[in-house]
Design a protein around this motif. Structure first.
Motif, short mmCIF file in Angstrom:
data_model
loop_
_atom_site.label_atom_id
_atom_site.label_comp_id
_atom_site.label_asym_id
_atom_site.label_seq_id
_atom_site.Cartn_x
_atom_site.Cartn_y
_atom_site.Cartn_z
N MET A 42 -42.39 38.59 36.81
CA MET A 42 -43.17 37.35 36.75
C MET A 42 -42.36 36.25 36.07
O MET A 42 -42.65 35.82 34.96
N ASN A 46 -55.09 37.45 31.90
CA ASN A 46 -54.45 36.27 31.32
C ASN A 46 -52.93 36.37 31.48
O ASN A 46 -52.37 37.47 31.37
N HIS A 47 -52.30 35.23 31.71
CA HIS A 47 -50.83 35.17 31.67
C HIS A 47 -50.41 33.95 30.85
O HIS A 47 -50.74 32.82 31.21
N PRO A 48 -49.71 34.14 29.75
CA PRO A 48 -49.22 33.00 28.97
C PRO A 48 -47.92 32.45 29.57
O PRO A 48 -46.91 33.14 29.62
N CYS A 65 -44.06 34.53 32.51
CA CYS A 65 -45.17 35.01 31.71
C CYS A 65 -44.59 35.58 30.42
O CYS A 65 -43.64 36.36 30.45
N HIS A 76 -44.72 41.80 31.74
CA HIS A 76 -44.88 41.13 33.03
C HIS A 76 -43.59 40.41 33.43
O HIS A 76 -43.20 40.41 34.60
N ILE A 82 -46.13 37.62 28.41
CA ILE A 82 -46.39 39.04 28.24
C ILE A 82 -45.10 39.67 28.77
O ILE A 82 -44.82 39.65 29.96
CU CU Z 1 -48.57 38.06 32.55
#
Ligand code: CU
Ligand code: C2O
Ligand code: CU
Length: 475
Positions: free
Chosen positions: A468, A409-411, A458, A463, A460
């Motif tokens: 990202m 998952n990537h928020p 992202c 990340h 996270i």
């Molecule tokens: Cu991510």
């Protein structure tokens, strides 16, 4: 698998090393929680700390002027004391109470031995100059004067602030740098709402534990979950009364899969749900906030965050699994004499973009690569502050398809302009939108104001630090 805590090293943040304080595992264990994947927030027998909330700094006559000093210091946290990074000496930092139309004048004073900066997550404000500018770097020993002006029609809601200096964000947030911002028109002098800043951390030897490269790739998860810096604090509430909780997920990577009691959700992020939604489960991705009403129970009842499956990162390639377990956020304890929180009137929803003609559609894809170790990319590229990835025109409405071509998952978070979920009943507008592995999510964005350059990434935060992130220029 968790590593033996004694093998953890203090973060390379100028924090003290594990051996230098003489507070090892025994000291942590006696403070009321034990570490380990199956025992997060288990009671070690010590009485739980009573409820407390961060100091509130409120604007008056349209301005809030204050110094926000970042230092590494000893704070009371998790029922013990530990060396952490702190805003004005506390974890979390002060809660900022603002009204639409206010100006925030913050002198950020950096007493760390590394650069930092300030981001006001979710505020609909200019990202230029000394506004909410993620490209600013405040060097060690220096200070920077931010001036952030909220428009008169700024949405009410709960927001938050944290550092945004690329490469150091996850370590600095994990280290203790986060605080809430609440925008509304209410007078808090009698009965404020309850602000619940949720974070997670791993303490080792009286300091914040370091994390491995594998944990960064996975997105680090702290062993202990904190509500306003406390482990599973009791909150005394009158039985049958209505309590308003403003919950911030300030965890670096942990999703909060909230349950344990019925919640009436009035809004997420800057958005609002009309009518509100009563649920017994609510997932907050890192960076999300919720405005929820709960009923004072007849017997002690806990708000819990259940372990959340957010993708293994692909066949063991990550070299670490997520060490996550259920955690108690807080426990509502009936007390007929307790004071009630204030319940502000519900606000009207943001305008619905589902029926408007869109000016442009684009797709952004989360990808991962294997070049020279695992890389975290958007559209195949790592973050470059000197490259513009998306150019948008002020006055347009766009539809972005957020695609996730990875196994985690990537928020997705966009600064400044809220995003409305398209394939959704009712109006649901957020600033962090979770994108599950192999899926895509459509959002619409009104680029209605604030020309300038900012970022999407992202949330996270490991990340984001690993690349990202992309740059959007609005002209
Ligand atoms: Cu991510
Ligand atoms: Cu909460 Cu760009 O961040
Ligand atoms: Cu943000």
């Amino acid at each position: 698998m968790t590593h033996p805590i004694s093998r953890r090293r203090a973060l390379g943040l100028g924090l003290l090393g594990a051996g230098s304080l003489g507070l090892g595992l025994a000291g942590v264990a006696s403070s009321g929680f034990r570490s380990g994947p199956s025992a997060a927030n288990a009671s070690g027998g010590a009485p739980a700390a009573s409820w407390s909330e961060p100091t509130v700094l409120a604007s008056s006559d349209g301005v809030l002027t204050f110094d926000l000093t970042i230092s590494e210091t000893t704070v009371d946290v998790a029922g013990t004391s530990a060396r952490m990074l702190a805003y004005n000496g506390t974890v979390p930092g002060p809660t900022l109470h603002l009204r639409p139309g206010d100006t925030l004048r913050v002198r950020l004073v950096n007493r760390l031995d590394q650069p930092t900066n300030l981001h006001t997550h979710g505020l609909v404000v200019s990202a230029e100059g000394n506004g909410d500018n993620p490209f600013v770097s405040v060097e060690p020993g220096e200070s920077f004067d931010y001036e952030i002006s909220l428009p008169r029609d700024h949405p009410h809601g709960v927001f938050w602030y944290h550092p945004h200096r690329h490469g150091l964000v996850a370590d600095q947030v994990f280290g203790g740098l986060y605080g809430a911002i609440v925008v509304d028109e209410e007078d808090w002098s009698q009965r404020p709402p309850r602000v619940v800043v949720v974070s997670d951390v791993t303490l080792s030897g009286g300091a914040v534990a370091s994390v491995s490269a594998a944990e960064r790739r996975q997105g680090r998860v702290g062993e202990v979950v904190l509500a306003n810096g406390l482990v599973a604090p009791p909150l005394a509430v009158p039985p049958g009364g209505t309590e308003r909780l403003l919950i911030v997920n300030a965890c670096v990577s942990r999703y909060l899969d909230l349950g344990g009691l019925a919640m009436t959700v009035r809004g997420l992020d800057s958005g609002s749900f009309v009518p509100p939604r009563t649920v017994d489960r609510l997932v907050l991705a890192p960076g999300n906030r919720a405005d929820v009403l709960v009923e004072g129970p007849e017997r002690p009842t806990s708000l819990v965050a259940r372990a959340y499956e957010r993708g293994a990162g692909g066949m063991g390639m990550m070299g670490a699994s997520v060490e996550e377990s259920d955690a108690t956020i807080l426990t509502l304890v009936p007390d007929a004499g307790a004071s009630r929180s204030a319940v502000a009137p519900a606000k009207s929803p943001p305008s619905d973009l589902r029926d408007v003609d869109i000016d442009r559609a684009r797709t952004l894809t989360f990808t991962m690569g294997m070049g020279g170790g695992m890389t975290f990319l958007i559209d195949g590229r790592p973050f470059d502050p000197d490259r513009v990835d998306q150019t948008v025109d002020i006055g347009t409405v766009e539809e972005w398809t957020l695609a996730n071509a990875t196994m985690m998952n990537h928020p997705f978070h966009l600064h400044i302009w809220p995003m409305q979920l398209v394939d959704h009943d009712g109006v649901d507008t957020r600033d962090v939108v979770d994108v599950p592995p192999g899926r895509s999510v459509r959002v619409r964005i009104a680029f209605d104001r604030f020309p300038g350059r900012t970022v999407y990434h992202c949330h996270i935060l490991d990340h984001e630090d690993l690349g990202m992130m992309g740059v959007v220029q609005a002209t």
